[in-house]
Design a protein around this motif. Sequence first.
Motif, PDB file in Angstrom:
ATOM      1  N   ALA A 100      72.511  55.800  33.487  1.00 18.10           N
ATOM      2  CA  ALA A 100      73.482  54.912  33.891  1.00 18.10           C
ATOM      3  C   ALA A 100      74.051  54.764  34.884  1.00 18.10           C
ATOM      4  O   ALA A 100      73.278  55.573  36.073  1.00 18.10           O
ATOM      5  CB  ALA A 100      75.294  54.612  32.910  1.00 18.10           C
ATOM      6  N   ARG A 101      74.158  53.843  35.666  1.00 18.22           N
ATOM      7  CA  ARG A 101      73.765  52.896  37.298  1.00 18.22           C
ATOM      8  C   ARG A 101      75.158  53.678  37.757  1.00 18.22           C
ATOM      9  O   ARG A 101      76.599  53.427  36.460  1.00 18.22           O
ATOM     10  CB  ARG A 101      73.479  51.844  37.919  1.00 18.22           C
ATOM     11  CG  ARG A 101      71.932  51.658  37.607  1.00 18.22           C
ATOM     12  CD  ARG A 101      71.774  50.196  37.417  1.00 18.22           C
ATOM     13  NE  ARG A 101      72.119  49.155  36.620  1.00 18.22           N
ATOM     14  CZ  ARG A 101      71.505  49.241  34.803  1.00 18.22           C
ATOM     15  NH1 ARG A 101      70.480  49.755  35.378  1.00 18.22           N
ATOM     16  NH2 ARG A 101      71.895  48.645  34.611  1.00 18.22           N
TER      17      ARG A 101
ATOM     18  N   VAL B 213      79.070  51.924  38.302  1.00 13.01           N
ATOM     19  CA  VAL B 213      79.845  51.123  38.385  1.00 13.01           C
ATOM     20  C   VAL B 213      80.959  51.307  38.999  1.00 13.01           C
ATOM     21  O   VAL B 213      81.585  51.638  38.425  1.00 13.01           O
ATOM     22  CB  VAL B 213      79.123  50.001  37.173  1.00 13.01           C
ATOM     23  CG1 VAL B 213      77.809  49.361  37.011  1.00 13.01           C
ATOM     24  CG2 VAL B 213      79.366  51.054  35.951  1.00 13.01           C
TER      25      VAL B 213
ATOM     26  N   PRO C 242      69.243  46.164  37.898  1.00 12.58           N
ATOM     27  CA  PRO C 242      69.741  45.535  36.659  1.00 12.58           C
ATOM     28  C   PRO C 242      70.437  44.528  36.102  1.00 12.58           C
ATOM     29  O   PRO C 242      70.177  43.654  36.816  1.00 12.58           O
ATOM     30  CB  PRO C 242      71.311  46.545  36.904  1.00 12.58           C
ATOM     31  CG  PRO C 242      71.388  46.590  38.306  1.00 12.58           C
ATOM     32  CD  PRO C 242      69.682  46.224  38.887  1.00 12.58           C
TER      33      PRO C 242
ATOM     34  N   GLN D  67      78.162  50.369  27.344  1.00 10.88           N
ATOM     35  CA  GLN D  67      77.939  50.741  28.970  1.00 10.88           C
ATOM     36  C   GLN D  67      77.034  49.296  29.141  1.00 10.88           C
ATOM     37  O   GLN D  67      76.912  49.460  30.386  1.00 10.88           O
ATOM     38  CB  GLN D  67      76.629  51.805  28.997  1.00 10.88           C
ATOM     39  CG  GLN D  67      76.950  53.255  28.556  1.00 10.88           C
ATOM     40  CD  GLN D  67      76.288  54.241  28.107  1.00 10.88           C
ATOM     41  OE1 GLN D  67      75.955  54.931  27.676  1.00 10.88           O
ATOM     42  NE2 GLN D  67      75.073  54.872  29.729  1.00 10.88           N
TER      43      GLN D  67
ATOM     44  N   GLU E  44      78.070  47.293  32.501  1.00  8.54           N
ATOM     45  CA  GLU E  44      77.361  46.684  33.850  1.00  8.54           C
ATOM     46  C   GLU E  44      77.919  45.420  33.772  1.00  8.54           C
ATOM     47  O   GLU E  44      77.463  45.227  34.890  1.00  8.54           O
ATOM     48  CB  GLU E  44      76.406  47.843  33.606  1.00  8.54           C
ATOM     49  CG  GLU E  44      76.270  49.349  33.960  1.00  8.54           C
ATOM     50  CD  GLU E  44      74.795  49.480  33.934  1.00  8.54           C
ATOM     51  OE1 GLU E  44      73.849  49.062  32.820  1.00  8.54           O
ATOM     52  OE2 GLU E  44      74.922  50.939  34.721  1.00  8.54           O
TER      53      GLU E  44
ATOM     54  N   GLN F 270      80.805  43.752  35.539  1.00 10.76           N
ATOM     55  CA  GLN F 270      80.530  44.264  37.340  1.00 10.76           C
ATOM     56  C   GLN F 270      79.630  43.199  37.602  1.00 10.76           C
ATOM     57  O   GLN F 270      79.595  42.432  38.511  1.00 10.76           O
ATOM     58  CB  GLN F 270      80.162  45.690  37.637  1.00 10.76           C
ATOM     59  CG  GLN F 270      80.525  46.209  38.687  1.00 10.76           C
ATOM     60  CD  GLN F 270      81.865  46.152  39.198  1.00 10.76           C
ATOM     61  OE1 GLN F 270      82.707  46.458  39.566  1.00 10.76           O
ATOM     62  NE2 GLN F 270      81.489  44.924  40.424  1.00 10.76           N
TER      63      GLN F 270
END
Length: 366
Positions: free
Chosen positions: A76-77, A79, A255, A278, A282, A285
């Motif tokens: 996961a990035r 955020v 993303p 998840q 994101e 965001q």
Amino acid sequence: MYDVAQAAGVSIATVSFTFRRPERVRESTREVVLEAARRLEYVPNASARGLAHGRTGVLGLYAFDMFLEADGSRGARRVRVEAADRDDGERRAFADDADAEDFRVYPLYVDEVQRGFQLECARRGRTLLVGRGPGAEGGRMLDIASRVDGLAVFPGTQKPEVLAQLARRLPVVGFAMPDAPGDLHQVRVDNAGGARAVTEHLVREHGITRLEFVGAPEMPDYAERFAGMQAALGDLGLPVPGAVLDPTPLAAADPYPVVRRLAARRAVPPALVCASDQHALEVVQVLRDAGYCVPRDVAVTGFDGVVAGRVASPSLTTVRQPMEAIGRAAVEILTESLAVPDAGPLVRTFPLRLLTRESCGCPAPR
């Protein structure tokens, strides 16, 4: 191992490294070795050592690359997850710098299932061996499988024949694998029913008539959720999207490009039903960065019911899976299968629960 080395035209050491330290073997060579191993139905020697001493007393749990980035970190990035201002005991500790906050510190789906698996192993006096790694060939998974009495596997990009090979040697439980080989035991949830529930809520309670789906449709559980949303919209007489709006997988380098392009044109649909929490966190965001307000401008929903969705702002409307129970059920199935090896595949299906929160326009939970 000698047979595999001969069939692949490599040394014994190369076969060993392929299973124990795959990063030290060239990809092309690794594929040749793994193909030879599949043909010969080879499992590394630790399995033979275990058989020589009876069962190991160990159960394995394996996650594929859906949860990992190339460097092995959580898939996961980074955020921002902002705390909701409430005193209900659910608020978590956050870093002083909210922009650097990372929801990977929260228990995610795989973590909560693992917790249930671990608790049930402890209750039954069994040891747990956890493995994670990328790759469809399953070399690392085979190595883990060689050390355990039974194995539970999360969905990923693994090839069905690898799982079928394992299931002939030891009990294997698959999580959320509707297309799994016939010999696999399964622990499943009603993905389609959960997606139907959140879709009907958005339509009936909020009057939204256009919904789109975000998430990688190649994941079998995500595909079931998309199909559930489609079925619900069709039954309600509303337009049914023929394809996923944005198929971005978790940990993708870019993303949600479709969502970002639509946001730049102020053309995001009224509701985005996301494949997982998840994804949803994101997406919120991405929308926030583009100047959108959730849920005023667009409703966003998730799936799983992880802690991060409960404490985010806005709190996330989602479909809660009983993740601890899912992990415990996998241990129960493996234990039962070891006790009665010829009982045939066992399947447990769990119901889900819709949790309505702020991200779709509902009041914050108290």
